[in-house]
Design an enzyme around this catalytic site. Structure first.
Site, PDB file in Angstrom:
ATOM      1  N   HIS A   1      -3.621   7.569   0.000  1.00 24.68           N
ATOM      2  CA  HIS A   1      -2.638   7.234  -1.687  1.00 24.68           C
ATOM      3  C   HIS A   1      -1.781   8.303  -0.909  1.00 24.68           C
ATOM      4  CE1 HIS A   1      -5.942   6.082  -3.278  1.00 24.68           C
ATOM      5  NE2 HIS A   1      -5.525   4.614  -3.948  1.00 24.68           N
TER       6      HIS A   1
ATOM      7  N   ASP B   1     -10.363  -1.812  -5.438  1.00 23.14           N
ATOM      8  CA  ASP B   1      -9.247  -0.898  -5.481  1.00 23.14           C
ATOM      9  C   ASP B   1      -9.239   0.592  -5.669  1.00 23.14           C
ATOM     10  OD1 ASP B   1      -9.302  -0.932  -8.147  1.00 23.14           O
ATOM     11  OD2 ASP B   1      -8.696  -2.257  -8.956  1.00 23.14           O
ATOM     12  N   SER B   2      -8.146   1.215  -6.210  1.00 20.82           N
ATOM     13  CA  SER B   2      -8.063   2.524  -6.143  1.00 20.82           C
ATOM     14  C   SER B   2      -8.793   3.302  -7.919  1.00 20.82           C
ATOM     15  CB  SER B   2      -6.558   3.311  -6.283  1.00 20.82           C
ATOM     16  OG  SER B   2      -5.559   2.439  -5.400  1.00 20.82           O
TER      17      SER B   2
END
Length: 217
Positions: free
Chosen positions: A88, A130-131
């Site tokens: 990120h 996923d995040s």
């Protein structure tokens, strides 16, 4: 509808373990599906109703794309995919970044076809965390151009990916089209690959780089 995966409780302590179990189960189901004749044509959704007899002999975008997809599906060699890491990069506060999952564990399978110049057409599909620790499937077609190998088989690759993904936090897994750059570092049969996902209003708050590995059988 159940696909044979074991469901688990959603106590706080079990959330990550359950998510990882869903990834493993999903990847196993995906690999089993790809082993079937129908699964061998997994990339055909990029060229609707694609079939070898329908591709035609023209040089238009449909005929060319159809032939590339079907060539990989019918004549390509198998690949194994393991993910990965999600970086990120920016657009996130430190506290928000700390709350996001960077260990994008998962896996899947695919096929590739190498042309006379050593470049590749690729079909692949995999599932990863996923995040937000939710399973995210992704699949489609990729094209990679490579440099001449050096040092016994080391080369750099670059190209693009066209396909679909779906996320738990976007309309409960509504399929989303993707068009992304793809880069790779390959040594013989093993590649480290990655893509850059720019921030998109309403979908993500910052830029993300995503990395995975591929082994060519």
């Amino acid at each position: 509808m159940s696909l044979g995966c074991v469901r688990a409780g959603r106590t706080p302590a079990a959330v990550r373990a359950f998510a990882v179990a869903r990834i493993v189960c999903g990847a196993a189901l995906l690999a089993a599906a790809l082993a079937t004749p129908w699964g061998a044509r997994m990339g055909a959704f990029i060229v609707p109703h694609a079939a070898a007899a329908e591709c035609g002999a023209g040089d238009g975008w449909y005929a060319t794309g159809c032939r590339r997809v079907m060539r990989v599906a019918n004549d390509g060699s198998w690949d194994l995919y393991l993910t990965g890491y999600g970086w990120h990069i920016d657009g996130y506060t430190d506290s928000h970044r700390a709350s996001l999952n960077a260990r994008s564990w998962g896996g899947g399978a695919g096929k590739h076809w190498t042309d006379a110049n050593g470049n590749e057409d690729i079909l692949f599909a995999f599932v990863f965390l996923d995040s937000h620790d939710h399973p995210e499937p992704i699949g489609g077609y990729a094209r990679q151009w490579y440099t001449e190998p050096v040092l016994g088989g080391l080369s750099l690759g670059g190209g693009y990916f066209l396909g679909l993904t779906a996320r738990d936090d976007v309309a409960s897994y509504l399929p989303l089209p993707l068009a992304l750059p793809v880069a790779s570092v390959r040594y013989r049969r093993l590649s480290a690959m990655g893509t850059f996902i720019p921030r998109l209003g309403g979908l993500n708050k910052g830029d993300v780089a995503f990395f995975w590995a591929r082994y060519e059988f």
